[in-house]
Design an enzyme around this catalytic site. Structure first.
Site, PDB file in Angstrom:
ATOM      1  N   ASP A   1      31.140  38.417  46.905  1.00  0.00           N
ATOM      2  CA  ASP A   1      30.953  39.220  45.651  1.00  0.00           C
ATOM      3  C   ASP A   1      31.121  37.999  44.601  1.00  0.00           C
ATOM      4  O   ASP A   1      31.172  36.843  44.856  1.00  0.00           O
ATOM      5  CB  ASP A   1      32.074  40.226  45.488  1.00  0.00           C
ATOM      6  CG  ASP A   1      31.706  41.225  44.356  1.00  0.00           C
ATOM      7  OD1 ASP A   1      30.835  40.924  43.574  1.00  0.00           O
ATOM      8  OD2 ASP A   1      32.091  42.283  44.254  1.00  0.00           O
ATOM      9  N   TYR A   2      30.971  38.354  43.504  1.00  0.00           N
ATOM     10  CA  TYR A   2      30.850  37.595  42.092  1.00  0.00           C
ATOM     11  C   TYR A   2      31.898  36.542  42.176  1.00  0.00           C
ATOM     12  O   TYR A   2      33.185  37.265  41.635  1.00  0.00           O
ATOM     13  CB  TYR A   2      30.882  38.396  40.836  1.00  0.00           C
ATOM     14  CG  TYR A   2      30.235  37.745  39.744  1.00  0.00           C
ATOM     15  CD1 TYR A   2      29.018  38.023  39.289  1.00  0.00           C
ATOM     16  CD2 TYR A   2      30.904  36.663  38.932  1.00  0.00           C
ATOM     17  CE1 TYR A   2      28.465  37.590  38.102  1.00  0.00           C
ATOM     18  CE2 TYR A   2      30.080  36.078  37.774  1.00  0.00           C
ATOM     19  CZ  TYR A   2      29.113  36.739  37.688  1.00  0.00           C
ATOM     20  OH  TYR A   2      28.449  36.237  36.256  1.00  0.00           O
TER      21      TYR A   2
END
Ligand code: BGC
Length: 758
Positions: A284-285
């Site tokens: 994820d980011y």
């Protein structure tokens, strides 16, 4: 491009061969390519960047994008769209990097691309898998027309805590329903052919257990038993993997002490070795970098940890790009580990057809023909109407008559910026149909419509500022709250019925939008109280990205229609349902609590040793001094303008052996005045088990349309497979003994009977 020529020939062969040959062609092809790559080029493939065109959900966006692409340091990009722009970026990779390896282009197409559908929690309330698949298919068609062919969806995190803002993005609390939705979405996006110009690669997220973040606070700790994990939280991820999802995204949270992005048990032992996942895992980011804050070491250490755990692509944080070569030199990772991750990404590119034609998705004539077509907008309108859940309808206030005068009030009645809902970065607010406009379009010729805002969404400017982070969602009126209420009352005095559109701004749910108070904001509650005092029929159109605690509103209003955030066709769909052009059929996929203190609250709970039947307080039973146990509205609940009656259940057998099936049947009758659809739900309970099991578990449902007065027999087939669960040793087994089967209109209104598994 020069370097890709020989690859193209190999790809042509791939297209014409059988599955096995295809795979070995792919192996050869990718192997050949990798044999020409330097270590740094391989690491470059593991790097995913965003130039910041979408919604940056972390504190960093990528820099020097062009130079990085030319150096072969970028495997994929997200946040860039439009065939022309995407083509330009791809050209940099193809024409100016040494090996000319194409990039993949991703985006968060969560509930539609430009044709924005309701938020996923709303879509799930349709309980209509064909429809859900269709929303994903339309999303893929539009996104690919705009040059995007890798989707960060479906989000399948089971969510039982409505404080968590991201409940809006998933399909609610139930693993059975959630698994079906996960499959439908993957099918819709990928349609068994990743190389087709109209399909996109799905990413199942967030692996894993992200929805169980403690206290409903985003990104928070997750610590749970394997029993709960396997029975309740893992099934939708597995279902998406089984359906062939090409990509998995690791989650921000830790899982029993190890952050998901560096958790080898999760990303390799379970995902690949047990489930057989053969795509690639993206972080994820900046979730790799965030492991520094989790206390797992410096950037080099956490990057090495992630790679070794089975994470293949690093989103935005560039820990892989900047440290893996050093880790290789220092013996902290092996070249084989880098190769494995690189291979998985190149395989995805191969499957997407990019190594054949890196520009296959960039046809500039497509957007105009394929995006936001009248047909797609009609689909958005239909889906929205089917996502609404009628929570209350005393004295058949709804549907409204197509005559007389309606007072349309509330802060969301004339709002355009809140219709699309959270996580609609590719949608366009100015194209959304406001409620007031929809009502005028649908009944403007027959009904007089008076409007007053009545209240702000929230009055507190500091709160408003947090909600407005992606643009204005809350505009605080210059008039005082009292003056706005006075105006709403004046308008109501002239009307036959009041429709108040109240609830949450779209960014009051979604990522990093958690709440500890699930009531309507106090200023809106004051409006509802004032309107109720008029004693005119009062209909609440409740917009929210999550279950709210609506005890008071449920007492004050005559009718409540839960509409979530309905998408680009919001106003039209709401008007269709309010005025009876569509009879609501949605059912809740997440329990609506009475108050925050009951959370987590979900229907498939286990019994305690001291269960309390009903809500009458009994000392030394499981309960609260200050609240009933029961929710305000249970899972599976939703009314219709018509009435459905259920017969008792009949079983084809009362005993089955492991290789037999049985039929459970009810007769459903539409005893009301309207044609309508009912979601007939089947639950089971395993009476005696080796580990504690839920009091009820959904195992089947059918959405049945009946004309007024019509009856139909509805039949479900049950087999041993439906009775299986993960036991203490995590074996997936059915245990012989007695089962209760329930069939009914919601999780708490059912008929029941029993059978035995031998
Ligand atoms: C979210 C993901 C999303 C990613 C990229 C993150 O903050 O958790 O769901 O796909 O950003 O936009």
């Amino acid at each position: 491009m020069k370097k890709l020529l020989f690859l193209t020939i190999a790809f042509a062969l791939f297209i014409s061969c059988g599955q096995q040959e295809k795979e070995s062609d792919m192996d050869r092809f990718v192997g050949d390519l990798m044999s020409q790559m330097t270590v740094q080029e391989k690491i470059g493939q593991l790097n995913l960047i965003t130039p910041g065109g979408g919604i940056p959900t972390g504190s960093v966006v990528s820099t020097d994008v062009e130079a990085k692409i030319k150096e072969g340091n970028v495997g994929g990009i997200f946040g860039v769209s439009g065939p022309q722009k995407v083509r330009q970026a791809q050209q940099l990779a193809i024409e100016e990097s040494r090996l000319g390896i194409p990039m993949i282009f991703g985006s968060d197409v969560i509930h539609g691309y430009k044709t924005t559908f309701p938020i996923p929690l709303g879509i799930s309330a349709s309980w209509d898998m064909e429809l859900i698949e269709k929303t994903a298919r339309i999303a893929a068609q539009e996104a690919t027309a705009d040059g995007i062919f890798w989707n960060f969806s479906p989000m399948v995190d089971i969510a039982r805590d409505p404080r968590w803002g991201r409940v809006a993005e998933g399909a609610g609390e139930d693993p059975f329903l959630g698994s079906l939705v996960a499959k439908a979405m993957v099918r819709g996006y990928q349609q068994d052919d990743l190389a087709h110009e109209n399909t996109m690669m799905a990413t199942v997220k967030h692996m894993a257990l992200y929805g169980a973040s403690e206290a409903g606070r985003d990104y928070n700790t997750v610590d749970m038993s394997r029993n709960r994990m396997f029975n309740d939280y893992m099934p939708p991820y597995k279902a998406a993997v089984d359906a062939g999802a090409g990509c998995v995204m690791s989650s921000f949270n830790d899982v029993n002490g190890i952050p998901a992005s560096g958790n080898r048990w999760l990303l390799t032992d379970l995902l690949r070795d047990q489930w057989g996942f053969d795509g690639f895992v993206v972080s994820d980011y900046t979730s790799v970098n965030e492991m520094i804050a989790h206390g797992m070491g410096d950037l080099q250490a956490v990057s090495a940890l992630s790679l070794k755990a089975g994470l293949d692509m690093d989103m935005v944080g560039e820990g892989f790009l900047t440290t893996l070569e050093k880790s290789l030199e220092e013996g902290k990772v092996t070249e084989a580990e880098i190769d494995l991750a690189c291979r998985r990404i190149l395989e995805a590119k191969y499957k997407l057809g990019l190594l054949d034609d890196p520009y296959r998705y960039f046809d500039e004539t497509r957007p105009e023909k394929e995006i936001l077509t009248a047909e797609n907008r009609q689909a958005a309108r239909d889906v929205a109407a089917r996502s609404f859940v009628l929570l209350k309808n005393n004295n058949q206030v709804l549907p409204l008559k197509k005559s007389g005068t309606v007072a349309l009030v509330g802060p969301l009645a004339d709002s355009q910026n809140n219709m699309l809902g959270t996580w609609a970065p590719t949608g366009e607010h100015h194209l959304a149909v406001k409620v007031i406009d929809g009502v005028k379009i649908v009944v403007g010729d027959e009904v007089e419509i008076l409007y007053a805002k009545g209240a702000n969404i929230v009055d507190d400017p500091e709160y408003a500022e947090k909600i407005n982070v992606f643009g204005p969602k809350v505009e605080i009126d210059e008039r005082s709250p009292e003056e706005m209420i006075r105006e709403a009352l004046a308008v109501s005095a002239r009307a036959d019925v009041i429709v108040a559109v109240v609830g949450e701004a779209s960014e009051m749910s979604g990522e990093s939008a958690n709440r500890t108070n699930l009531q309507l904001p106090e200023n809106q509650k004051k409006l509802v109280r004032a309107l109720a005092k008029t004693e005119k029929p009062l209909v609440l159109v409740m917009m929210s990205g999550r279950p709210l605690a609506l005890v008071e509103e449920n007492e004050l209003a005559n009718a409540i229609l839960q509409v979530w955030h309905p998408g680009v066709e919001a106003g039209n769909a709401i008007a269709d349902v309010l005025f009876g052009n569509y009879n609501p059929s949605g059912k809740l996929t997440m329990t609506f609590p009475r108050n925050v203190g009951q959370i987590p609250i979900y229907y498939a709970h286990r019994n305690t040793g001291r269960p309390q039947e009903g809500d009458t307080f009994e000392k030394f039973k499981t309960n609260y001094l200050d609240s009933p146990n029961s929710p305000l509205f249970p899972f599976g609940y939703g009314l219709s303008y018509t009435k459905f009656e259920y017969s008792e259940i009949t079983l084809s057998k009362t005993t089955i052996s492991a290789d037999e099936t049985l039929e459970a049947r009810v007769t459903l009758t539409n005893t009301g005045d309207y044609d309508g659809e009912e979601v007939v739900q089947l639950y089971i309970r395993d009476v005696v088990t080796s580990i504690t099991r839920p009091v009820k578990e959904l195992k089947g449902f059918q959405k049945i349309f009946l004309k007024a007065g019509e009856s139909k027999e509805v039949s479900f087939t049950l087999s041993e497979e439906d009775l299986k669960f993960y036991n203490y040793d995590l074996e997936f087994v059915a245990e012989p003994g007695e089962f209760i089967v329930f069939i009914g209109t919601s999780s708490d209104e059912v008929k029941e009977t029993r059978f035995v598994l031998e």
